[in-house]
Design an enzyme around this catalytic site. Structure first.
Site, mmCIF file in Angstrom:
data_model
loop_
_atom_site.group_PDB
_atom_site.id
_atom_site.type_symbol
_atom_site.label_atom_id
_atom_site.label_comp_id
_atom_site.label_asym_id
_atom_site.label_seq_id
_atom_site.Cartn_x
_atom_site.Cartn_y
_atom_site.Cartn_z
ATOM 1 N N PRO A 2 0.758 -1.279 0.019
ATOM 2 C CA PRO A 2 -0.105 0.043 0.139
ATOM 3 C C PRO A 2 0.651 1.181 -0.101
ATOM 4 O O PRO A 2 1.895 1.382 0.645
ATOM 5 C CB PRO A 2 -0.956 -0.122 1.485
ATOM 6 C CG PRO A 2 -0.145 -1.392 2.242
ATOM 7 C CD PRO A 2 0.702 -2.053 1.315
ATOM 8 N N GLU A 3 0.516 2.295 -0.753
ATOM 9 C CA GLU A 3 1.076 3.336 -0.697
ATOM 10 C C GLU A 3 0.649 4.705 0.243
ATOM 11 O O GLU A 3 -0.590 4.304 0.664
ATOM 12 C CB GLU A 3 1.395 4.045 -2.319
ATOM 13 C CG GLU A 3 1.761 2.967 -3.139
ATOM 14 C CD GLU A 3 2.646 3.652 -4.293
ATOM 15 O OE1 GLU A 3 2.888 4.630 -4.582
ATOM 16 O OE2 GLU A 3 3.272 2.541 -5.204
ATOM 17 N N LYS A 55 3.603 5.684 5.170
ATOM 18 C CA LYS A 55 3.076 4.175 5.330
ATOM 19 C C LYS A 55 2.719 3.804 6.617
ATOM 20 O O LYS A 55 2.398 2.686 6.755
ATOM 21 C CB LYS A 55 3.901 3.392 4.325
ATOM 22 C CG LYS A 55 4.186 3.918 2.939
ATOM 23 C CD LYS A 55 5.057 3.086 2.157
ATOM 24 C CE LYS A 55 5.195 3.834 0.887
ATOM 25 N NZ LYS A 55 6.468 2.626 0.327
ATOM 26 N N CYS A 249 3.274 5.080 -25.383
ATOM 27 C CA CYS A 249 3.148 6.368 -24.404
ATOM 28 C C CYS A 249 1.947 7.149 -24.634
ATOM 29 O O CYS A 249 1.293 7.473 -25.896
ATOM 30 C CB CYS A 249 4.323 7.417 -24.586
ATOM 31 S SG CYS A 249 4.086 8.868 -23.796
ATOM 32 N N CYS A 252 3.318 10.472 -26.425
ATOM 33 C CA CYS A 252 3.894 10.510 -27.736
ATOM 34 C C CYS A 252 3.792 9.260 -28.540
ATOM 35 O O CYS A 252 4.138 9.464 -29.687
ATOM 36 C CB CYS A 252 5.301 10.884 -27.603
ATOM 37 S SG CYS A 252 6.097 9.753 -26.634
HETATM 38 ZN ZN LIG Z 1 6.308 9.668 -24.390
#
Ligand SMILES: [Zn+2]
Length: 285
Positions: A2-3, A55, A249, A252
């Site tokens: 867990p973050e 955390k 991505c 891009c």
């Molecule tokens: Zn990219």
């Protein structure tokens, strides 16, 4: 694991259920906590506050004790009504905290300590509020100084240091680098002050947007809140780069790269076109 956003939401939910309520029962399985409870029973006290620090999850009791838990990989806290069916087997239960209306159950919580406010302040593993990106008292300029002091390390590794910036885990690490256009293998020494400031701001913004009231349980950095309702099963469905190796991505079209990074061998994702190394070198993904 867990973050910070997950622990924050857990603390908020537990806090709403338990704060101010008299404790009617406390059932720990850890010998240290059993002894603590014999000496200073928690039943009869009440919950003063519940908060996250990076955390860590902290539960403060009216007798002055502060229960600090860390979930590591598999631990979790659940809230149940009395008599409600548990979602984990009883064998995984480590702590139960009871009020008249709710049970808070800690399952497989591996790190459990009872503190006083004094011992908490002295404990260097539990970050103060000024280090926690989700705290209203987070000190961004000081965090930037701590980041820049790690000149020889790669940016992505430093983002995971909970004493530099508490709350960023391995998913947000890659997302914060992408959002800032910084290559995860870029040395901190090569960062300008503006980039360092932008990294801290992105961490605050991306993690902060995952603890809004309507943010549910799924991590989102890409695509906004509406996507949460689609219940995508792909882990990268709502993220810019994490979990998306080989996929195009979202900015891009270049293929996202993946590599195991740093002394703790954590997986990192990035776009080789949107995130370039300042010296022009390339890192194989
Ligand atoms: Zn990219």
């Amino acid at each position: 694991m867990p973050e910070g956003d997950t622990i924050f939401r857990t603390a908020r939910a537990l806090g709403r259920a338990l704060t101010g309520k008299p404790i009617t029962g406390f059932l720990p399985t850890y010998p240290k906590l059993v002894r603590y409870n014999e000496d200073a029973p928690l039943a009869g006290q009440w919950v003063v506050s519940i908060e996250s620090r990076g955390k860590w999850l902290l539960i403060e009791f009216s007798g002055g004790g502060i229960l600090a838990t860390h979930m590591l990989m598999n631990g979790s806290w659940h809230i149940y009504r009395p008599g409600q069916h548990w979602q984990q087997p009883r064998a995984n239960m480590r702590i139960v905290l009871e009020t008249a209306d709710y049970l808070a159950v800690g399952f497989r919580v591996p790190v459990v300590e009872m503190h006083t406010s004094e011992s908490l302040r002295r404990d260097r593993r539990i970050p103060g509020l000024e280090i926690d990106v989700l705290s209203g008292r987070f000190d961004a300029p000081a965090a930037m100084e701590r980041l820049l002091a790690r000149a020889d390390e790669a940016v992505a590794d430093v983002l995971l240091h909970q004493d530099v910036l508490a709350g960023v885990g391995n998913v947000f690490k890659s997302e914060v680098c992408f959002a800032t256009g910084v290559h995860p293998y870029c040395k901190v020494a090569w960062l300008g002050k503006d980039e360092a400031r932008a990294l801290i701001a992105a961490a605050q913004k991306l993690i902060g947007s995952n603890v809004l009231e309507d943010s549910g349980g799924m991590m989102v950095t890409y695509g906004g809140r509406a996507r949460r309702t689609t219940h995508e099963s792909h882990p990268g469905a709502s993220l810019w780069v994490y979990g998306r190796a080989g996929e195009p991505c979202r900015r891009c079209g270049e293929r996202i790269r993946r590599r195991i990074q740093g002394p703790e061998a954590r997986v990192t994702f990035w776009c080789p076109s949107c995130q370039r190394m300042p010296d022009g070198t390339d890192i194989d993904g």
